[in-house]
Design an enzyme around this catalytic site. Structure first.
Site: not given
Ligand code: 5RP
Length: 225
Positions: A28-29, A31, A84-86, A97, A105, A123
């Site tokens: 989700t997100g 990416t 993806g990841a933050d 998240g 996830e 990131k």
């Molecule tokens: C969603 C997530 C996403 O993977 C994370 O926030 C990265 O998002 P993005 O790809 O929009 O930077 O953990 O709950």
């Protein structure tokens, strides 16, 4: 290269890892959206796969692109989970998240043989914690959990929508975004948070991802645990 271009590039690279017949977990997100779109193109070209999504949003997108989305009950064992990841720290320790889907996830990731993280270079961090750590909380327990997280030295803040109402996850729980500055010992922090009654899940994903695809000026680089 813009951040959006990097996300598109890494999404395509991840989609190329998917093989015919695979059971695939969809993250989700933004990416993951790029990945799902690239996967949709491959499905349109004949790739046969079945997927489980980590959010209603990803399920809706995938379905609209002709990708078969099933429940975890129907497809409990996955070959690959791509998300993806933050933040990506040492040892591929992750904060996730930011998009509010951390619980599903983590569940879908735990059902997969391999978890591939897709991200751009922004990131990567030396120490986790600049990004506020999301913690999913049962509604009734909110005041109690808020207190206990503060006692741990964190600064929890209830996530709200643009209209000021509380954000609700797909599982109808609240999210507390916890300012931490530096998470020196992610395992310890994860255990302390997990120990609080009323916490459903936290956004530290430790020992779960086996490879990260990170897009930057030089193209896509692979990082291993
Ligand atoms: C969603 C997530 C996403 O993977 C994370 O926030 C990265 O998002 P993005 O790809 O929009 O930077 O953990 O709950």
């Amino acid at each position: 290269m813009t951040q959006d271009e990097a996300k598109a590039l890494v999404g395509q690279r991840a989609a190329a890892m998917v093989e015919d017949g695979m059971a695939v977990g969809l993250g989700t997100g933004t990416t993951s959206v790029m990945f799902i779109k690239a996967l949709g193109e491959r499905v349109r070209a004949g790739l046969q796969i079945r997927c489980v999504a980590s959010s209603e949003a990803s399920a809706a997108l995938a379905t609209s692109l002709g990708i078969t989305v099933m429940s975890l009950a129907e497809l409990p064992a996955l070959d690959l989970y791509i998300d993806g990841a933050d933040e990506i720290g040492p040892g591929l320790a992750l904060i996730k998240g930011g998009g509010g889907a951390l619980l599903r996830e983590k569940i879908v990731a735990s059902a997969a043989k391999q978890f591939v993280v897709v991200a751009d270079t922004t990131k990567e961090v030396a120490v986790l914690g600049r990004f506020p750590l999301p913690v999913e909380v049962i509604k009734m327990a909110l005041p109690l959990v808020e207190h206990k997280l503060t006692d741990l030295g964190l600064q929890p803040k209830l996530r709200v929508r643009a209209d000021g109402s509380a954000y609700l996850t797909d599982e109808q729980n609240y999210i507390l975004d916890c300012g931490c500055s530096r998470i020196e010992n992610p395992e310890e922090t994860a255990a302390e948070i997990r120990n609080i009654v009323g916490v459903v899940e936290h956004g530290l994903f430790l020992g779960m991802a086996s490879v990260a695809l990170i897009a930057g000026e030089g193209g896509v680089v692979e990082r291993f645990e």
